[in-house]
Design a protein around this motif. Sequence first.
Motif, mmCIF file in Angstrom:
data_model
loop_
_atom_site.group_PDB
_atom_site.id
_atom_site.type_symbol
_atom_site.label_atom_id
_atom_site.label_comp_id
_atom_site.label_asym_id
_atom_site.label_seq_id
_atom_site.Cartn_x
_atom_site.Cartn_y
_atom_site.Cartn_z
ATOM 1 N N THR A 185 0.840 -1.204 0.000
ATOM 2 C CA THR A 185 0.000 0.000 0.000
ATOM 3 C C THR A 185 0.875 1.254 0.000
ATOM 4 O O THR A 185 0.644 2.194 -0.765
ATOM 5 N N GLN A 186 1.896 1.238 0.860
ATOM 6 C CA GLN A 186 2.754 2.423 0.959
ATOM 7 C C GLN A 186 3.601 2.624 -0.310
ATOM 8 O O GLN A 186 3.748 3.742 -0.791
ATOM 9 N N ILE A 187 4.131 1.538 -0.828
ATOM 10 C CA ILE A 187 4.949 1.659 -2.053
ATOM 11 C C ILE A 187 4.075 2.176 -3.207
ATOM 12 O O ILE A 187 4.463 3.103 -3.928
ATOM 13 N N HIS A 188 2.898 1.600 -3.368
ATOM 14 C CA HIS A 188 2.008 2.033 -4.458
ATOM 15 C C HIS A 188 1.648 3.508 -4.302
ATOM 16 O O HIS A 188 1.628 4.257 -5.287
ATOM 17 N N ALA A 189 1.374 3.930 -3.071
ATOM 18 C CA ALA A 189 1.005 5.331 -2.864
ATOM 19 C C ALA A 189 2.156 6.249 -3.291
ATOM 20 O O ALA A 189 1.945 7.261 -3.965
ATOM 21 N N LEU A 190 3.366 5.859 -2.913
ATOM 22 C CA LEU A 190 4.516 6.691 -3.293
ATOM 23 C C LEU A 190 4.709 6.690 -4.813
ATOM 24 O O LEU A 190 4.901 7.750 -5.430
ATOM 25 N N LEU A 191 4.627 5.519 -5.426
ATOM 26 C CA LEU A 191 4.840 5.453 -6.881
ATOM 27 C C LEU A 191 3.748 6.237 -7.627
ATOM 28 O O LEU A 191 4.039 6.939 -8.603
ATOM 29 N N ASP A 192 2.515 6.146 -7.146
ATOM 30 C CA ASP A 192 1.430 6.941 -7.760
ATOM 31 C C ASP A 192 1.785 8.433 -7.694
ATOM 32 O O ASP A 192 1.641 9.171 -8.658
ATOM 33 N N HIS A 193 2.268 8.815 -6.521
ATOM 34 C CA HIS A 193 2.551 10.214 -6.250
ATOM 35 C C HIS A 193 3.696 10.771 -7.127
ATOM 36 O O HIS A 193 3.661 11.920 -7.549
ATOM 37 N N ILE A 194 4.714 9.949 -7.392
ATOM 38 C CA ILE A 194 5.887 10.472 -8.117
ATOM 39 C C ILE A 194 5.842 10.206 -9.624
ATOM 40 O O ILE A 194 6.761 10.598 -10.341
ATOM 41 N N GLN A 195 4.775 9.578 -10.072
ATOM 42 C CA GLN A 195 4.676 9.281 -11.525
ATOM 43 C C GLN A 195 4.785 10.539 -12.371
ATOM 44 O O GLN A 195 5.495 10.575 -13.376
ATOM 45 N N GLU A 196 4.031 11.553 -11.966
ATOM 46 C CA GLU A 196 3.958 12.775 -12.770
ATOM 47 C C GLU A 196 5.342 13.399 -12.944
ATOM 48 O O GLU A 196 5.738 13.797 -14.034
ATOM 49 N N ARG A 197 6.076 13.463 -11.819
ATOM 50 C CA ARG A 197 7.431 14.027 -11.887
ATOM 51 C C ARG A 197 8.294 13.228 -12.861
ATOM 52 O O ARG A 197 9.015 13.796 -13.681
ATOM 53 N N HIS A 198 8.209 11.900 -12.791
ATOM 54 C CA HIS A 198 9.048 11.078 -13.669
ATOM 55 C C HIS A 198 8.660 11.233 -15.130
ATOM 56 O O HIS A 198 9.504 11.119 -16.016
ATOM 57 N N ARG A 199 7.383 11.513 -15.381
ATOM 58 C CA ARG A 199 6.971 11.722 -16.773
ATOM 59 C C ARG A 199 7.443 13.089 -17.267
ATOM 60 O O ARG A 199 7.880 13.234 -18.409
ATOM 61 N N ALA A 200 7.390 14.070 -16.377
ATOM 62 C CA ALA A 200 7.791 15.424 -16.763
ATOM 63 C C ALA A 200 9.311 15.562 -16.842
ATOM 64 O O ALA A 200 9.837 16.259 -17.708
ATOM 65 N N GLU A 201 9.998 14.898 -15.928
ATOM 66 C CA GLU A 201 11.466 15.017 -15.892
ATOM 67 C C GLU A 201 12.088 13.627 -15.869
ATOM 68 O O GLU A 201 12.553 13.161 -14.829
ATOM 69 N N PRO A 202 12.119 12.956 -17.017
ATOM 70 C CA PRO A 202 12.647 11.583 -17.033
ATOM 71 C C PRO A 202 14.143 11.559 -16.687
ATOM 72 O O PRO A 202 14.870 12.511 -17.028
ATOM 73 N N ASP A 203 14.549 10.518 -16.008
ATOM 74 C CA ASP A 203 15.984 10.313 -15.760
ATOM 75 C C ASP A 203 16.301 8.830 -15.991
ATOM 76 O O ASP A 203 15.490 8.124 -16.596
ATOM 77 N N ASN A 204 17.451 8.377 -15.535
ATOM 78 C CA ASN A 204 17.840 6.979 -15.789
ATOM 79 C C ASN A 204 17.424 6.016 -14.689
ATOM 80 O O ASN A 204 17.871 4.864 -14.666
ATOM 81 N N SER A 205 16.612 6.484 -13.752
ATOM 82 C CA SER A 205 16.194 5.584 -12.671
ATOM 83 C C SER A 205 15.282 4.490 -13.230
ATOM 84 O O SER A 205 14.650 4.658 -14.278
ATOM 85 N N ALA A 206 15.203 3.382 -12.488
ATOM 86 C CA ALA A 206 14.421 2.237 -12.975
ATOM 87 C C ALA A 206 12.957 2.621 -13.205
ATOM 88 O O ALA A 206 12.354 2.222 -14.203
ATOM 89 N N PHE A 207 12.387 3.405 -12.300
ATOM 90 C CA PHE A 207 10.969 3.782 -12.454
ATOM 91 C C PHE A 207 10.790 4.648 -13.692
ATOM 92 O O PHE A 207 9.886 4.424 -14.507
ATOM 93 N N SER A 208 11.679 5.602 -13.863
ATOM 94 C CA SER A 208 11.591 6.500 -15.015
ATOM 95 C C SER A 208 11.713 5.756 -16.338
ATOM 96 O O SER A 208 10.914 5.967 -17.253
ATOM 97 N N VAL A 209 12.721 4.888 -16.450
ATOM 98 C CA VAL A 209 12.923 4.226 -17.750
ATOM 99 C C VAL A 209 11.753 3.298 -18.069
ATOM 100 O O VAL A 209 11.363 3.168 -19.234
ATOM 101 N N MET A 210 11.158 2.718 -17.058
ATOM 102 C CA MET A 210 10.019 1.824 -17.336
ATOM 103 C C MET A 210 8.782 2.626 -17.735
ATOM 104 O O MET A 210 8.076 2.268 -18.671
ATOM 105 N N LEU A 211 8.548 3.731 -17.015
ATOM 106 C CA LEU A 211 7.357 4.547 -17.321
ATOM 107 C C LEU A 211 7.431 5.181 -18.698
ATOM 108 O O LEU A 211 6.436 5.277 -19.417
ATOM 109 N N ASN A 212 8.624 5.638 -19.058
ATOM 110 C CA ASN A 212 8.776 6.440 -20.279
ATOM 111 C C ASN A 212 9.215 5.629 -21.497
ATOM 112 O O ASN A 212 9.568 6.206 -22.523
#
Length: 392
Positions: A185-212
Amino acid sequence: MADLAPLDEKITLQELDRDPYPIYRRLRREAPVLRVKSAGRTLLTKAEDTRYVKDTPEIFSSDDPNTPMKRAFWAHTLMRKDGEDHKRERMAMAPAFAPRVIKEDWMPQYMRIAEQYVSRLPRGEIVDLFSILSGAYAARGLAILLGMPEASDEEMMEWSQALIEGAGNFGWADAPFERADRANTQIHALLDHIQERHRAEPDNSAFSVMLNADDPIEEKQIYSNIKIAIGGGINEPRDSLNTVIYGLLTHPDQLAEVRRHDHWEQAFEEAVRWVAPIQVSSRLVTQDTELRGFLIPKGDTVMTVQASANRDEDIYHDGESFNVYRDKAPHQAFGNGPHFCQGTHVARRAVGQIMLPMLFDRFPKMSIPDRDDVIWKGFGFRGPIQIPVLLK
Ligand code: HEM
């Protein structure tokens, strides 16, 4: 038709948890293919067999949706898939583990974290490195690599432990799943919350590369990959760091040599051979087959014991000892085949290249005042769970 492998009804999980090595040594000699009742698995303790099983996914499958892992992770994860399904999910994260990205993005970050975490250690005191350094260092680096620096070290460590214990909850008790549910629950809440930032400012992190990605995997599987990395990326660097520190401090001649020649990476490699942080892996048998003349029936679950493979007399002389300067031979601490650890190079560098030399440089007279105070534990995952060290 060949016979089934012998059945052992004596070995207990408690014994394996306390010290499995004398048992594995005996099994390599007397019963390298053994059905162990307490583990509910056929244990394979010879290096040739463990490697063969991991390299032969057509017969020994990872695809087992019926393990507690699916319940604990709220997903059928890449670790429990084969073939193209596995490959696609693994490749989705791969850009975050590319050698250039590790070197240019992650290692400067690990260096900064190591500086910060080592500089806050007290001098002249006995401290438990397990609780004060090793887990936190692994957690902070991983949070950054995954793209979730908002998570605290404590959260990362709790989530990791909760997921691991949930995945290993073969008795299907309620409490471990409830703890894993809170982590999810906590991990999903955090990932939901930071999705927008990763879409707006992609980087080489695992979450960013998978989302974008151009052709992204399903969001559920993106989240599942992040959770696998949390579950699989904290304990092992932590345990390997504690193990190599123990190995070096209890072998001063080797430490002197390592220090003289900067052989820190070799020391790390020997430590993970000596006490593999992930000691065992399970594979589901998909067709009747044979190992060492015994029938391994379809539907059976075999357990590759890489902890034992790494000390196999066929490969290593005196494999029970920690010896940085032994004749080199490939170990299996990072696995083999399609599921070979994706974090291998990160761990090698973060622990072997960065943390070890820094720690021994800052505390050149570091020592373990009483070896009996170092407590080792673990059948599935293993390392010191308490390692009091005098920092000087
Ligand atoms: C000393 C440190 C480490 C050791 C000894 C280790 C060991 C392993 C082993 C043995 C496996 C294969 C399990 C199997 O075959 O069933 C594995 C898989 C994996 N490891 Fe590591 N690991 C370490 C560090 C890390 C780190 C730091 C990360 C992440 C940054 C990581 C991410 C993964 C992932 C994602 C997998 C799953 C790969 C797949 O299924 O395709 N590991 N690790």
